[in-house]
Design an enzyme around this catalytic site. Sequence first.
Site, mmCIF file in Angstrom:
data_model
loop_
_atom_site.group_PDB
_atom_site.id
_atom_site.type_symbol
_atom_site.label_atom_id
_atom_site.label_comp_id
_atom_site.label_asym_id
_atom_site.label_seq_id
_atom_site.Cartn_x
_atom_site.Cartn_y
_atom_site.Cartn_z
ATOM 1 N N GLU A 153 46.895 50.949 41.306
ATOM 2 C CA GLU A 153 49.009 51.577 41.340
ATOM 3 C C GLU A 153 48.839 52.221 40.553
ATOM 4 O OE1 GLU A 153 49.397 46.079 42.318
ATOM 5 O OE2 GLU A 153 49.545 47.456 40.030
ATOM 6 N N GLU B 116 44.770 44.463 46.966
ATOM 7 C CA GLU B 116 45.095 42.913 46.227
ATOM 8 C C GLU B 116 45.556 42.208 47.476
ATOM 9 O OE1 GLU B 116 46.701 43.668 42.130
ATOM 10 O OE2 GLU B 116 45.234 45.243 41.556
HETATM 11 C C1 BGP Z 1 49.414 43.949 39.683
HETATM 12 C C2 BGP Z 1 48.168 44.160 39.096
HETATM 13 C C3 BGP Z 1 46.845 43.436 38.748
HETATM 14 C C4 BGP Z 1 47.501 42.223 38.870
HETATM 15 C C5 BGP Z 1 48.799 41.450 39.843
HETATM 16 C C6 BGP Z 1 49.090 39.798 39.795
HETATM 17 O O1 BGP Z 1 50.394 44.702 39.881
HETATM 18 O O2 BGP Z 1 47.240 44.917 39.718
HETATM 19 O O3 BGP Z 1 46.544 43.445 37.663
HETATM 20 O O4 BGP Z 1 47.607 41.515 37.734
HETATM 21 O O5 BGP Z 1 49.347 42.978 39.645
HETATM 22 O O6 BGP Z 1 50.369 40.057 38.320
HETATM 23 P P1 BGP Z 1 50.067 39.272 37.632
HETATM 24 O O7 BGP Z 1 48.966 39.187 37.219
HETATM 25 O O8 BGP Z 1 51.810 39.647 36.718
HETATM 26 O O9 BGP Z 1 50.874 38.160 38.280
#
Ligand code: BGP
Length: 475
Positions: free
Chosen positions: A182, A374
Amino acid sequence: MSATQFPDGFLWGGALAANQAEGASFEGGKGLTTVDVIPHGTHRLAVKVGLEKRVALREDEFYPSHQAIDFYHRYKDDIALMAEMGFTVFRTSIAWSRIYPNGDELEPNEAGIAFYRDLFNECKKHNIEPLVTLCHFDVPMHLVTEYGSWRNRKMVAFFARYARTCFEAFDGLVKYWLTFNEINILLASPFSGAGLVFEEGEDPSQVKYQAAHHELVASALATKIAHEVNAENQVGCMLAGGNFYPRTCKPEDVWAALEKDRENLFFIDVQARGAYPSYTRRLFAEKGISVKMEEGDGELLKNTVDFVSFSYYASRCASADMNENNSSAANVVKSLKNPHVQVSDWGWGIDPLGLRITMNMMYDRYQKPLFLVENGLGAKDEITPEGEIVDDYRISYLREHIKAMGEAIADGIPVIGYTSWGCIDLVSASTGEMSKRYGFVYVDRDDQGQGTLARTRKKSFYWYQKVIASNGADL
Ligand code: BGP
């Protein structure tokens, strides 16, 4: 092709990141990283905490990444669970500080290399293709305190050395690579995204875009090295994705949405097209930014990625009068509330059609294969008296998004694969908590770090197993 038919060889799996899963933060010679110094409670990505506090680890504070879900010691059992679901791809990241504990050494830490070699061998044993991120929100702290992290040009060489070490050490084991997770998050969350801490009176935008340039050059250089080490290597960029919708059809709102999209897509425009986009000249002039470039950077940037990967949790919404008070952070990037979409318990919009829209926009723009690395629903899970986790809400979220991805494939877009986020429960990046769960596998650990760490298959585990076995036909 019917909407839910996926191509032969489509990669199905799940994703996690070293800092949110491994734990063992002080084992195997690992050095301290940015995420290791964010205590529970101040874990919100946007929180402003001074460098002194970041560096001074306090014994009375709880740091979720230090133990996480202990994947470091349990990876064999965890990979076996992924194999049981039928995974053909597994995304994780390498902790830079396991390979180069301080980040600026000349020789790598052999224990770190051995750990990842074992992990990737374990994947191969189960016919699972590893998809590996080189940097997922964890810059070695020494590089932050000694060099100011990505604001410093020296980081390009440190990262290139680290990347080469990985490409060479894991040659033949890993073919799919991502440079920075990201990458656009650097703008919204400069410390977590890129280890940036600002000095008093400094213009954050200037520092952020200079750091962005260094990351973009480093990413292009790593891509070049990956291809030199093995022509079969496939390197991707990684965007925190999700298009901005205009709040109304008022032209000013449409323009505002386009500008917000460009803020994020700027990074991918460079990584996938090989040059700064035309709109940056005006953007930089208006923000008073001057990015220092070195001779040869233009040539280097021409080393574009092989595929474009992205995360998608939610779409976003913008208007001309968007400000601090009327917007909130969903997946870190600020967005207006969209009255037309439902939201998760954390206020993240649930919008499967937005995924199809995002994928079409990205393919129209880049003409490179896409990889959805993701996607998922963070939710609180409850265990029934029988010890089961009936996560129908998660199944329904994933089903609708996989359907939308199927529609995008039917639209003619080449898609390499799908790795849902947090396939096993892990520490949340934005909250630092365990209770925001994404997994098909439940992990017994709470927000204070208590629990047996035992793994339990959720209802979604069996559902996803069926999805993979039918290559996406049985949703
Ligand atoms: C993205 C990241 C991840 C992950 C995901 C979910 O931004 O790449 O590392 O954590 O989001 O976010 P969160 O864990 O804050 O729910």
